[in-house]
Design a protein around this motif. Sequence first.
Motif, PDB file in Angstrom:
ATOM      1  N   TYR A  12      27.379  -8.420 -17.437  1.00  0.00           N
ATOM      2  CA  TYR A  12      27.408 -10.288 -16.461  1.00  0.00           C
ATOM      3  C   TYR A  12      26.269 -10.713 -16.857  1.00  0.00           C
ATOM      4  N   ASP A  13      26.771 -11.786 -16.293  1.00  0.00           N
ATOM      5  CA  ASP A  13      26.174 -12.950 -16.396  1.00  0.00           C
ATOM      6  C   ASP A  13      25.580 -13.504 -14.855  1.00  0.00           C
ATOM      7  N   LEU A  14      24.527 -13.629 -13.942  1.00  0.00           N
ATOM      8  CA  LEU A  14      24.839 -13.941 -13.406  1.00  0.00           C
ATOM      9  C   LEU A  14      23.990 -15.771 -13.001  1.00  0.00           C
ATOM     10  N   VAL A  15      25.372 -16.879 -12.078  1.00  0.00           N
ATOM     11  CA  VAL A  15      25.200 -18.570 -12.584  1.00  0.00           C
ATOM     12  C   VAL A  15      24.526 -18.787 -11.457  1.00  0.00           C
ATOM     13  N   LEU A  16      24.272 -20.398 -11.756  1.00  0.00           N
ATOM     14  CA  LEU A  16      23.802 -21.217 -10.171  1.00  0.00           C
ATOM     15  C   LEU A  16      24.024 -22.040 -10.530  1.00  0.00           C
ATOM     16  N   ASN A  17      24.923 -22.903 -10.212  1.00  0.00           N
ATOM     17  CA  ASN A  17      25.051 -24.402  -9.991  1.00  0.00           C
ATOM     18  C   ASN A  17      24.647 -24.113 -11.329  1.00  0.00           C
ATOM     19  N   GLY A  18      25.780 -23.803 -12.480  1.00  0.00           N
ATOM     20  CA  GLY A  18      25.883 -24.317 -13.936  1.00  0.00           C
ATOM     21  C   GLY A  18      24.880 -23.879 -14.653  1.00  0.00           C
TER      22      GLY A  18
END
Length: 595
Positions: free
Chosen positions: A478-484
């Motif tokens: 899993y990756d946590l992404v924020l605003n690209g």
Amino acid sequence: MADTLGSLSRTHTCGALRPADVGRDATLLGWIHRVRDLGGLLFLDVRDRHGLTQVMVPNDSPVMATAKKLRSEYVVAVSGKVRRRDTDTVNAKLATGEVEVVAAEIRLLNEAKTPQFPIADETPVSEDVRLRYRYLDLRRPRLQNNLGLRHRVALAIRKYFDAEGFWEIETPILTKSTPEGARDYLVPSRVHPGEFFALPQSPQIFKQILMVSGMDRYFQIVKCFRDEDLRADRQPEFTQVDVEISFAHIDLVFGLLEPLIVEIFKEIGVAVPTPFRRLPYAEAMAKYGSDKPDLRFGLEIVDVSSVWADAPFNAFREIVAKGGAVRALIIPGAARYSRSELDALVDQAKQLGAVGILWARKVDSGINTNVKAAGEGKLLESMAAAGAGDQDLILLAGGTKPDDASKLLGAFRLSLAKKENLIPADTFAFAWVVDFPLLDWDPEDRRWVPMHHPFTAPMDEDAALLDSDPSKARAKAYDLVLNGSEIGGGSIRIHDAQMQSRIFQLLNISDEEARLRFGFFVDALQYGTPPHGGIALGLDRIIAILAGENSIREVIAFPKTAAAVDLMSGAPSPVPQRQLDELKLRVTAKPAADK
């Protein structure tokens, strides 16, 4: 000659005084920010990292002679009475703007050369100059605010994990070279000539061993090192928040990390809603062309392959027939683009490695497009399927690998969203990207490589696919992404020695190579390893987003340039031959020119 500080101590910082302090004695220690000589009065702005206070020196003051010697960035001690400013001179922009100190004593503790750039304001300065004189750049409010924010976030992280039963445990900096995709920084051993330590790319193996060791819940704010090509969001040494949990599953990890993110964003006064969206990797790639999508705006990519399956237009029809995809991106209101703007889109596609891009828009006479062979009917069908209006522009791309079309359109999605001002300010869109493929095929080496790292566990229900069709096996990653931006990534690890051996086989890592690279870890797995998993958060990237900075260099005290050079200290640099001889090393390359 400079005055001495002696036993004089600060009573207040330069950001502390308020109307409640009127009438008190105050001693300020700091730098001269500005000097304003009004003839009958002289005003000094004295600054430290806490703020700025105005000091007034009357014309008949015994300290006037000293005050007139002062220049910007001189270091001073000022003592005097606090008084309220006249109503018409209150500075509402300063926390201390309602008061001032009437100087009774001024000590000049040190003079300063004229700085290479202004400290008192944020006048644009070349980054090379700022990095060469970083000790001056760090006096400016912007960087001091950024580093203060970094401190508060690190403190919040430590408090949160302590409350959740985690221990902060340090792992080695000098360790064994186990390449994880990037090049290692190597450290020669003097005691063992010809042998090398490596600086850790991450504490991955050690944190897993801590789980084997029964530490249960570990975290660490840790330096990591990767010798890789740099970008705005990369540095050769960077900091991550490293986390590992025994008896973990994905829901447990997410349930612990999301409240941490909430606590972090409180430091900038932003309330983060939870739970975060969970977005399968396949959906992220298809709809956004990226595994770290920017979800602050729409512009989803739409599959229109069915429109082109029976089209007379050979290029798209053949792509669909081969199992590929034709995908569309609608740009609202962009039918107005001039021909030069449209030609620029085609050139951009070529720069991205594509043959080109097909664009189309409705006009009074029907359809205007750069590929007339596509046919007006199919273009209209595609526009209808993708939800295009009369004032919109459609971009179409095809790829025999379906995600190739989306990757191209994903690049346009980002660039055109900026051009059209579609990205809302002060918005934070989080998502967990899940269900990653476990493996990726490397056509050059003709072998499987891990999508993340070789210790990532496959989904329980996909384990059988490792024998029948490894390409379809999904990872517990899993990756946590924020605003690209990817601000974190992790997985549930392999805790079974037999499964780890099976993965090594698939990756074409022989038993001999596995023992050479990971021997101590492979051994550890055989001594009762609990299920475990974790994540690493990119602290530098998180702070940059919180601070509204585009580059992580703006939130690191002493960063390197894009060429991995420290302009202030001059590192890297040649070393004396004596040191090389002690290490039994011979240098074959000439040192680089002046950096």
